[in-house]
Motif scaffolding. Structure first.
Motif, PDB file in Angstrom:
ATOM      1  N   HIS A 198       0.851  -1.197   0.000  1.00 46.17           N
ATOM      2  CA  HIS A 198       0.000   0.000   0.000  1.00 46.17           C
ATOM      3  C   HIS A 198       0.885   1.245   0.000  1.00 46.17           C
ATOM      4  N   HIS A 200       0.342   5.492   1.456  1.00 42.62           N
ATOM      5  CA  HIS A 200      -0.557   6.415   2.155  1.00 42.62           C
ATOM      6  C   HIS A 200       0.079   7.786   1.991  1.00 42.62           C
ATOM      7  N   GLU A 205       6.604   6.812   6.419  1.00 40.74           N
ATOM      8  CA  GLU A 205       6.779   5.686   7.345  1.00 40.74           C
ATOM      9  C   GLU A 205       8.214   5.163   7.295  1.00 40.74           C
ATOM     10  N   HIS A 248       6.004   0.279   0.740  1.00 38.69           N
ATOM     11  CA  HIS A 248       6.980  -0.153   1.746  1.00 38.69           C
ATOM     12  C   HIS A 248       6.593  -1.563   2.139  1.00 38.69           C
ATOM     13  N   MET A 262       5.143   6.102  11.898  1.00 38.68           N
ATOM     14  CA  MET A 262       4.531   6.954  10.871  1.00 38.68           C
ATOM     15  C   MET A 262       4.228   8.335  11.423  1.00 38.68           C
TER      16      MET A 262
HETATM   17 ZN   LIG Z   1       2.181   1.736   5.645  1.00 42.96          ZN
END
Ligand SMILES: [Zn+2]
Ligand SMILES: O=C[C@H](O)[C@@H](O)CC(=O)C(=O)O
Length: 281
Positions: A198, A200, A205, A248, A262
């Motif tokens: 994914h 974001h 992160e 990641h 994060m």
């Molecule tokens: Zn993540």
């Protein structure tokens, strides 16, 4: 004791498209995080996160960062999360000493003037992985014993990703300005983390890979835009910065653990944009 803090800059996706292995490592990887008696930090311009290792042996250690950050003391305008992945130790927060056994964590609020790190036994030192993010408000300092984390099983053996995501600093349990932190443990015989992958765009992160099963274990960490991925071969106890636009995820040659941290626009763990397998390049 030596204190080191290196800077890593922020990049656009186009920048890294042409990076070779050494350039990827230089720009995103940090190794030698837990050297005995030392403090080794990285300051990334991705959301100004500071992360690294504090490994006290015979003497107590304190992160002194004032002039570099242009403040009176390190946490004047920052909050701090930490997880101990070494032997038993303690943190003394403004004079109050708190024991931290292996895998215990702490959240320390903005405005805390002194945080002193110690190991119980210099031969098996505590290894404090610390992550600090900019803060605007003081939220309560809180000990976070491992047993109180949110233990979230995910994945399965058929997909080689049977693991437990332990949410240590999570907005559903406590307040922080920005920081979220957790510790994911793969079951033996599993290799993949964060797959399906994914992004974001709202949060960057960092991953600290740790607790490798044997000295030759390596994790191929994948990052970059989904249609233009790069990999970095990670050794035990090394960390990688993942910009907001980057996937990641990684695959290990044995099982391992990692600590993720994060910060950014929101604190919604589930705010992720899943990447379809067919879109990975
Ligand atoms: Zn993540
Ligand atoms: O945004 C959340 C993070 O990427 C991690 O929590 C993912 C993770 O620990 C895993 O899938 O193993």
């Amino acid at each position: 004791m030596t204190f080191k803090m290196k800077t890593q800059y922020a990049h656009s996706p186009e920048d890294i498209s042409h990076y070779n292995a050494d350039e990827m490592r230089e720009q995103f990887l940090t190794t030698n995080i837990f050297t005995p008696g030392d403090i080794n930090l990285t300051y990334t311009y991705n959301d100004r996160m500071i992360f690294g290792g504090v490994t006290p042996t015979t003497e107590a250690l304190e992160i002194v960062l004032d002039r570099v950050l242009g403040v009176d003391y390190f946490l004047q305008r920052r909050e701090l999360g930490l997880i101990n992945i070494g032997g038993n130790g303690s943190v003394t927060i403004n004079g109050k000493k708190e024991a931290l056994v292996t895998h215990d964590a702490y959240y320390i609020g903005m405005g805390t003037e002194h945080v002193v790190f110690e190991s119980d036994d210099p031969a098996t030192p505590a290894k404090f992985y610390v992550v600090s993010t900019p803060a605007h408000k003081t939220y309560p300092t809180k000990k976070l014993p491992f047993k109180d984390a949110i233990h979230m099983p995910i994945g399965d053996q058929d997909h080689m990703n049977d693991r437990t995501i332990n949410k240590v600093i999570d907005a559903s349990q406590m307040d922080t300005c920005q920081l979220q932190m957790g510790y994911t443990v793969l079951k033996p015989g599993n290799g993949w983390n964060t797959m399906p992958a994914h992004t974001h765009a709202r949060r960057m992160e960092t991953y600290l890979y740790c607790e490798f099963e044997d000295p030759d274990t390596r994790v191929a960490h994948f990052m970059g835009q989904p249609d233009d991925t790069k990999h970095i071969w990670m050794e035990n106890e090394s960390a990688v910065v993942n910009p907001s636009w980057s996937i990641h995820c990684g695959s290990g040659t044995t099982a391992y653990s990692f600590i993720w941290a994060m910060c950014g626009e929101n604190q919604n763990y589930d705010d992720m944009d899943g990447v379809d397998m067919k879109d990975l390049r």
